[in-house]
Design an enzyme around this catalytic site. Structure first.
Site, short mmCIF file in Angstrom:
data_model
loop_
_atom_site.label_atom_id
_atom_site.label_comp_id
_atom_site.label_asym_id
_atom_site.label_seq_id
_atom_site.Cartn_x
_atom_site.Cartn_y
_atom_site.Cartn_z
N HIS A 105 1.03 -1.13 0.09
CA HIS A 105 -0.02 0.19 -0.03
C HIS A 105 0.81 1.32 0.02
O HIS A 105 0.19 2.50 -0.24
CB HIS A 105 -1.13 -0.05 1.17
CG HIS A 105 -0.36 0.22 2.43
ND1 HIS A 105 0.06 -0.86 3.19
CD2 HIS A 105 -0.10 1.30 3.20
CE1 HIS A 105 0.66 -0.44 4.35
NE2 HIS A 105 0.53 0.97 4.58
C1 UD1 Z 1 -2.57 5.22 5.62
C2 UD1 Z 1 -1.27 5.91 6.33
C3 UD1 Z 1 -0.28 4.84 6.28
C4 UD1 Z 1 -0.57 3.54 6.83
C5 UD1 Z 1 -1.79 2.78 6.13
C6 UD1 Z 1 -2.28 1.78 6.74
C7 UD1 Z 1 -1.03 8.09 6.24
C8 UD1 Z 1 -0.39 9.55 5.58
N1 UD1 Z 1 -0.99 7.00 5.73
O1 UD1 Z 1 -1.90 5.19 4.52
O2 UD1 Z 1 1.04 5.17 7.10
O3 UD1 Z 1 0.35 2.63 6.62
O4 UD1 Z 1 -2.92 3.96 6.25
O5 UD1 Z 1 -3.25 0.77 6.09
O6 UD1 Z 1 -1.93 8.47 7.34
N2 UD1 Z 1 -9.25 4.04 0.91
C9 UD1 Z 1 -10.74 3.47 0.87
N3 UD1 Z 1 -11.32 2.72 2.05
C10 UD1 Z 1 -10.80 3.19 3.32
C11 UD1 Z 1 -9.55 3.75 3.45
C12 UD1 Z 1 -8.98 4.35 2.25
O7 UD1 Z 1 -11.02 3.28 -0.31
O8 UD1 Z 1 -11.37 2.81 4.06
C13 UD1 Z 1 -8.63 4.54 -0.39
C14 UD1 Z 1 -9.10 5.99 -0.78
O9 UD1 Z 1 -8.91 5.85 -1.97
C15 UD1 Z 1 -7.80 6.72 -0.23
C16 UD1 Z 1 -6.69 5.66 -0.37
O10 UD1 Z 1 -7.33 4.48 -0.03
O11 UD1 Z 1 -7.62 7.81 -0.79
C17 UD1 Z 1 -5.47 6.17 0.76
O12 UD1 Z 1 -6.15 6.16 1.96
P1 UD1 Z 1 -5.17 7.03 3.13
O13 UD1 Z 1 -5.85 6.68 4.57
O14 UD1 Z 1 -5.14 8.29 2.85
O15 UD1 Z 1 -3.83 6.43 3.26
P2 UD1 Z 1 -3.24 5.05 3.26
O16 UD1 Z 1 -2.44 4.53 1.89
O17 UD1 Z 1 -4.58 4.19 3.66
N1 UDP Z 2 -3.83 -6.57 8.49
C1 UDP Z 2 -5.00 -7.05 8.61
N2 UDP Z 2 -5.43 -7.33 7.28
C2 UDP Z 2 -4.85 -7.24 6.16
C3 UDP Z 2 -3.80 -6.69 6.01
C4 UDP Z 2 -3.01 -6.31 7.13
O1 UDP Z 2 -5.67 -7.24 9.39
O2 UDP Z 2 -5.42 -7.81 4.91
C5 UDP Z 2 -3.33 -6.02 9.69
C6 UDP Z 2 -1.88 -6.47 10.12
O3 UDP Z 2 -1.91 -7.91 10.76
C7 UDP Z 2 -1.15 -5.57 10.89
C8 UDP Z 2 -1.90 -4.31 10.48
O4 UDP Z 2 -3.09 -4.65 9.72
O5 UDP Z 2 -1.64 -5.70 12.25
C9 UDP Z 2 -0.85 -3.47 9.47
O6 UDP Z 2 -1.65 -2.43 8.92
P1 UDP Z 2 -1.25 -1.71 7.52
O7 UDP Z 2 0.03 -2.71 6.77
O8 UDP Z 2 -2.24 -1.21 6.88
O9 UDP Z 2 -0.41 -0.45 8.00
P2 UDP Z 2 1.21 0.17 8.45
O10 UDP Z 2 1.70 -0.99 9.28
O11 UDP Z 2 2.04 -0.21 7.15
O12 UDP Z 2 1.24 1.21 8.86
#
Ligand code: UD1
Ligand code: UDP
Length: 364
Positions: free
Chosen positions: A208
Site C-alpha cells: 500500500h
Molecule cells: C494510511 C497511512 C499509512 C498507513 C496506512 C495503513 C497516512 C499518511 N498514511 O495510508 O501510514 O501505513 O494507512 O493502512 O496516514 N481508502 C478506501 N477505503 C478506506 C480507506 C482508504 O477506499 O477505508 C482508499 C482511498 O482511495 C484513499 C486511499 O485508500 O484515498 C488512501 O487512504 P489514506 O488513509 O489516505 O492512506 P493509506 O494509503 O491508507
Molecule cells: N492486516 C490485516 N488484514 C490485512 C492486512 C493487514 O488485519 O489484510 C493487519 C496486520 O496484521 C497488521 C496491520 O494490519 O496488524 C498493519 O496495517 P497496515 O499494513 O495497513 O499499516 P502499516 O503497519 O504499514 O502502517
C-alpha cells in the site's frame, strides 16, 4: 477515585490493531477512564469495523467522519474537528498511536490546547523524509509530553533528538496483541480451510505504500516479479492497491490470488502458515518476525531494523522483478531468539506510567 478521561485517537487499520490490546489491558485498571475518537481516515468495513468486532474494541465515543483526501485537507479536517471536541469535553490527556495522519493531527491539536500528549510507538525513524509517516513521527514526538518507545533503538533515536527525558521503553503493543491474537485465531480462524491452503505452500502479500502502488511503472514491475514466483501468492489488497490496479489496467498473474483486506485473525493465521511474507507494511514486517516467517520487504529502508539484523527480513531496495524473485528465493538463516520488542507487557507499562506521570497515581 476516577480521573478525567484520557482521549485515545484512532483512524486507520494499524491504529485499531494497536489500541485493541490497550483496551483489553484497561479492563484491569477501572480507575483509568477513557474515551475513543475515530477520525474516519479508514472507513470501509474491512478496514475499520471488522477490527472493532473481532478484537473487542469498544465502539468509538466520537466519530469524525473525515474520510479520504490530500494530506493537508485530511489532516486539517481532523484537526478542526478534534479541536472542537476538546472544547466540548474535558480530557486529562490525548493518547496518539503510531505514525499516520490521525496520529499527528491529534498530537498537534492537543499540544496547542496545552493538553498533555502521550505518544505510543514513539522514536521510530526510517530517515526517509519523503515518507509522510516520517514527518508524522518527528512532529508527533516533538510535541508530545510522554513518549513510549517500542525498542531500545527507538529510545536512542529519541535521545539523539534531545527527547530522552520524556521517553520510556515500553516494548511494542503489536507484540502484546500478537500473543493474545494467536490464541483467539487458533480457535476462530478457518481461513486455511476456506482457501484450501497447506501450511508453507504459499506466499502472503500486502502492498500500500504510495511509492509502490501509485506509480504504474513500479507496480507493473512488482507484479512481473510476482508472476515469476513458483507458488501461489495470497495478496490481501489494501483499497489503495485495488483502485490503482484497476486504474492502471494491470493484469493479475495466474498465481496471484487477489483478496479483499482480511480481518486480523485470518491475516495473522496466514502469516504464520506462509512460506514467506512479501510486504511494504510497517506492522506486517514485525508480525512476520513474531510468527517466525521470513519477510521480504519491498522498501529501500525500514524503521524496524531489528528484523533485518536478525536475518528475518530482507529489504528489496529497487523493487525490480529480478530483485524481488532473488529475495524471495534467498535461504533465510534467521535468529528469532532475541526479543527486541519487549516482553509482551507493553500495554501494562504504558498504562501504569501514564497514570503515574500524568494522572499522578500509582497503580498496582
Ligand atoms: C494510511 C497511512 C499509512 C498507513 C496506512 C495503513 C497516512 C499518511 N498514511 O495510508 O501510514 O501505513 O494507512 O493502512 O496516514 N481508502 C478506501 N477505503 C478506506 C480507506 C482508504 O477506499 O477505508 C482508499 C482511498 O482511495 C484513499 C486511499 O485508500 O484515498 C488512501 O487512504 P489514506 O488513509 O489516505 O492512506 P493509506 O494509503 O491508507
Ligand atoms: N492486516 C490485516 N488484514 C490485512 C492486512 C493487514 O488485519 O489484510 C493487519 C496486520 O496484521 C497488521 C496491520 O494490519 O496488524 C498493519 O496495517 P497496515 O499494513 O495497513 O499499516 P502499516 O503497519 O504499514 O502502517
Amino acid at each position: 477515585m476516577k480521573t478525567k478521561d484520557l482521549l485515545f485517537v484512532v483512524g486507520t487499520r494499524p491504529n485499531f490493531v494497536k489500541i485493541a490490546p490497550i483496551c483489553l489491558a484497561l479492563k484491569k485498571y477501572p480507575e483509568i477512564g477513557y474515551k475513543i475518537v475515530h477520525t474516519g481516515q479508514h472507513y470501509d468495513e474491512l478496514m475499520s469495523d471488522i477490527f472493532f468486532q473481532e478484537l473487542d474494541i469498544p465502539a468509538p465515543d466520537f466519530y469524525l467522519n473525515v474520510g479520504s483526501g490530500g494530506h493537508g485537507a485530511q489532516t486539517g479536517r481532523m484537526m478542526e474537528k478534534m479541536e472542537d471536541l476538546c472544547g466540548e469535553h474535558a480530557f486529562s490527556a490525548m493518547v496518539v498511536i503510531g505514525d499516520v495522519n490521525s496520529t499527528m493531527a491529534g498530537a498537534l491539536v492537543a499540544s496547542k490546547l496545552h493538553l498533555p500528549v502521550v505518544h505510543i510507538e514513539s522514536g521510530l525513524r526510517s530517515f526517509n523524509r519523503s515518507m509522510p509517516e516520517e514527518i508524522n513521527r518527528i512532529v508527533t514526538d516533538h510535541v508530545s509530553d510522554v513518549l513510549f518507545a517500542p525498542t531500545q533503538l527507538a529510545m536512542r533515536n529519541l535521545e539523539e533528538e534531545g527527547l530522552a527525558e520524556r521517553a520510556y521503553f515500553s516494548g511494542d503493543v503489536m507484540y502484546d496483541m500478537m500473543l493474545i491474537g494467536q490464541e483467539i485465531a487458533a480457535r476462530n480462524s478457518r481461513i486455511m480451510e476456506e482457501l484450501k491452503l497447506q501450511s508453507k505452500s504459499f506466499y502472503l502479500g500486502t502492498l500500500h505504500r504510495p511509492y509502490n502502488v501509485d506509480d504504474p511503472k513500479v507496480l507493473r514491475e512488482i507484479f512481473e516479479g510476482f508472476a515469476q514466483l513458483e507458488k501461489p501468492i495470497i495478496l490481501a489488497a489494501h483499497p489503495r492497491l485495488s483502485k490503482n490496479l484497476q486504474q492502471f489496467d494491470i493484469s493479475i498473474p495466474f498465481n496471484v490470488h487477489l483478496s479483499k483486506p482480511l480481518g486480523y485473525l485470518d491475516f495473522i493465521t496466514l502469516q504464520k502458515h506462509a512460506l514467506r511474507v512479501i510486504t511494504d507494511s510497517g506492522g506486517v514486517q514485525k508480525e512476520a518476525f513474531f510468527v517466525k516467517t521470513p519477510c521480504i520487504t519491498l522498501r529501500p529502508e525500514t524503521e524496524w531494523v531489528e528484523t533485518v539484523e536478525a536475518g528475518a527480513n530482507i529489504l528489496v531496495k529497487n523493487r525490480t522483478s529480478r530483485e524481488i524473485v532473488d529475495a524471495v528465493w534467498q535461504q533465510a538463516a534467521a535468529n528469532y531468539e532475541r526479543r527486541p520488542y519487549g516482553a509482551g507487557d507493553a500495554c501494562r507499562i504504558i498504562l501504569e506510567k501514564t497514570a503515574e506521570v500524568l494522572l499522578e497515581r500509582v497503580l498496582t
